[in-house]
Design a protein around this motif. Structure first.
Motif, PDB file in Angstrom:
ATOM      1  N   SER A  11     -17.737 107.720  14.747  1.00  0.00           N
ATOM      2  CA  SER A  11     -18.616 106.690  14.204  1.00  0.00           C
ATOM      3  C   SER A  11     -19.709 107.303  13.350  1.00  0.00           C
ATOM      4  O   SER A  11     -20.003 106.823  12.257  1.00  0.00           O
ATOM      5  N   THR A  43     -19.869  92.004  15.318  1.00  0.00           N
ATOM      6  CA  THR A  43     -19.138  93.250  15.066  1.00  0.00           C
ATOM      7  C   THR A  43     -18.143  93.502  16.197  1.00  0.00           C
ATOM      8  O   THR A  43     -17.002  93.906  15.954  1.00  0.00           O
ATOM      9  N   GLU A  44     -18.550  93.245  17.432  1.00  0.00           N
ATOM     10  CA  GLU A  44     -17.640  93.406  18.568  1.00  0.00           C
ATOM     11  C   GLU A  44     -16.457  92.439  18.460  1.00  0.00           C
ATOM     12  O   GLU A  44     -15.327  92.779  18.814  1.00  0.00           O
ATOM     13  N   SER A  47     -14.010  93.887  16.119  1.00  0.00           N
ATOM     14  CA  SER A  47     -13.278  94.943  16.818  1.00  0.00           C
ATOM     15  C   SER A  47     -12.175  94.351  17.683  1.00  0.00           C
ATOM     16  O   SER A  47     -11.049  94.870  17.711  1.00  0.00           O
ATOM     17  N   SER A  48     -12.484  93.275  18.377  1.00  0.00           N
ATOM     18  CA  SER A  48     -11.486  92.616  19.230  1.00  0.00           C
ATOM     19  C   SER A  48     -10.307  92.105  18.407  1.00  0.00           C
ATOM     20  O   SER A  48      -9.160  92.164  18.861  1.00  0.00           O
ATOM     21  N   HIS A  84     -19.640  99.706  15.861  1.00  0.00           N
ATOM     22  CA  HIS A  84     -19.000  99.565  17.168  1.00  0.00           C
ATOM     23  C   HIS A  84     -17.849 100.570  17.260  1.00  0.00           C
ATOM     24  O   HIS A  84     -16.737 100.294  16.815  1.00  0.00           O
ATOM     25  N   TRP A  86     -15.068 102.696  19.387  1.00  0.00           N
ATOM     26  CA  TRP A  86     -14.325 102.595  20.636  1.00  0.00           C
ATOM     27  C   TRP A  86     -12.973 103.287  20.450  1.00  0.00           C
ATOM     28  O   TRP A  86     -12.578 103.608  19.333  1.00  0.00           O
ATOM     29  N   TYR A 138     -17.865  93.667   6.834  1.00  0.00           N
ATOM     30  CA  TYR A 138     -17.462  94.680   7.809  1.00  0.00           C
ATOM     31  C   TYR A 138     -16.537  95.705   7.176  1.00  0.00           C
ATOM     32  O   TYR A 138     -15.794  95.391   6.242  1.00  0.00           O
ATOM     33  N   ALA A 140     -13.859  99.020   8.630  1.00  0.00           N
ATOM     34  CA  ALA A 140     -13.227  99.604   9.817  1.00  0.00           C
ATOM     35  C   ALA A 140     -12.575 100.935   9.456  1.00  0.00           C
ATOM     36  O   ALA A 140     -11.973 101.072   8.387  1.00  0.00           O
ATOM     37  N   VAL A 159     -11.355 103.855  16.830  1.00  0.00           N
ATOM     38  CA  VAL A 159     -11.747 102.799  15.893  1.00  0.00           C
ATOM     39  C   VAL A 159     -13.266 102.744  15.783  1.00  0.00           C
ATOM     40  O   VAL A 159     -13.971 102.840  16.784  1.00  0.00           O
ATOM     41  N   THR A 160     -13.748 102.574  14.565  1.00  0.00           N
ATOM     42  CA  THR A 160     -15.157 102.245  14.344  1.00  0.00           C
ATOM     43  C   THR A 160     -15.198 101.056  13.398  1.00  0.00           C
ATOM     44  O   THR A 160     -14.677 101.115  12.297  1.00  0.00           O
ATOM     45  N   VAL A 161     -15.787  99.973  13.858  1.00  0.00           N
ATOM     46  CA  VAL A 161     -16.047  98.814  13.007  1.00  0.00           C
ATOM     47  C   VAL A 161     -17.546  98.799  12.775  1.00  0.00           C
ATOM     48  O   VAL A 161     -18.328  98.988  13.706  1.00  0.00           O
TER      49      VAL A 161
END
Length: 169
Positions: A11, A43-44, A47-48, A84, A86, A138, A140, A159-161
């Motif tokens: 990130s 942002t989360e 990511s989802s 974000h 993950w 956004y 990614a 992953v980084t969003v």
């Protein structure tokens, strides 16, 4: 390096490279103020969406979105973004490859424009997809870190969003 720290390292490098390059004018007065908690939540959610597109069942690291300074603006302007980072692991390597293929196929149909589909600059030349949301809010960075079968480390998708830059209210 443990699984929980890897997304943060990626990130930080993504934030340094991406800056706020999507902004033509670097005048913080042009940025609409937004609630930082709302931006973290949104942002989360983005990511989802990526996780849903990959359609993989495994373990996902826990940290949520944070706020970080937007490096293209003076710090006193209070311009921030919501990254974000993950990772997804404990999934068979072949399934992870399929998840990356689903991203290539479905991101453009899901409101994303792929700007890079190749390898990263690491020694291992890991597969990497970089995409921007078509609304410009956004970006990614998605990388597939495949470990050799002889390795004690697990393969994972990292992953980084990150949101576009905004002023916090």
């Amino acid at each position: 390096m443990n699984k929980k720290s890897i997304p943060w390292v990626v990130s930080l490098s993504f934030l340094i490279v991406s800056g706020c390059s999507s902004m033509d004018e670097k005048n913080s007065g042009d940025l609409a103020p937004r609630n930082s908690g709302t931006m973290q939540t949104q942002t989360e959610k983005k990511s989802s969406e990526l996780l849903d597109i990959m359609d993989l069942q495994g373990k996902v690291t826990e940290p949520g979105a944070i706020v970080a300074p937007c490096s293209d603006y003076p710090s006193e302007d209070g311009v921030i973004r919501a990254p974000h980072p993950w990772s997804l692991y404990d999934v068979p390597v072949e399934r992870m490859r399929e998840g990356m293929d689903r991203l290539r196929e479905k991101l453009p149909k899901s409101g994303w424009r792929i700007t890079k589909d190749g390898t990263d600059s690491s020694r291992s030349k890991s597969p990497q997809i970089i995409a921007d949301s078509t609304d410009g809010k956004y970006s990614a960075d998605i990388r597939f870190w495949e470990e050799p079968e002889s390795s004690d480390e697990e393969s994972m998708i990292v992953v980084t969003v990150v949101s576009s830059c905004f002023r916090s209210r």
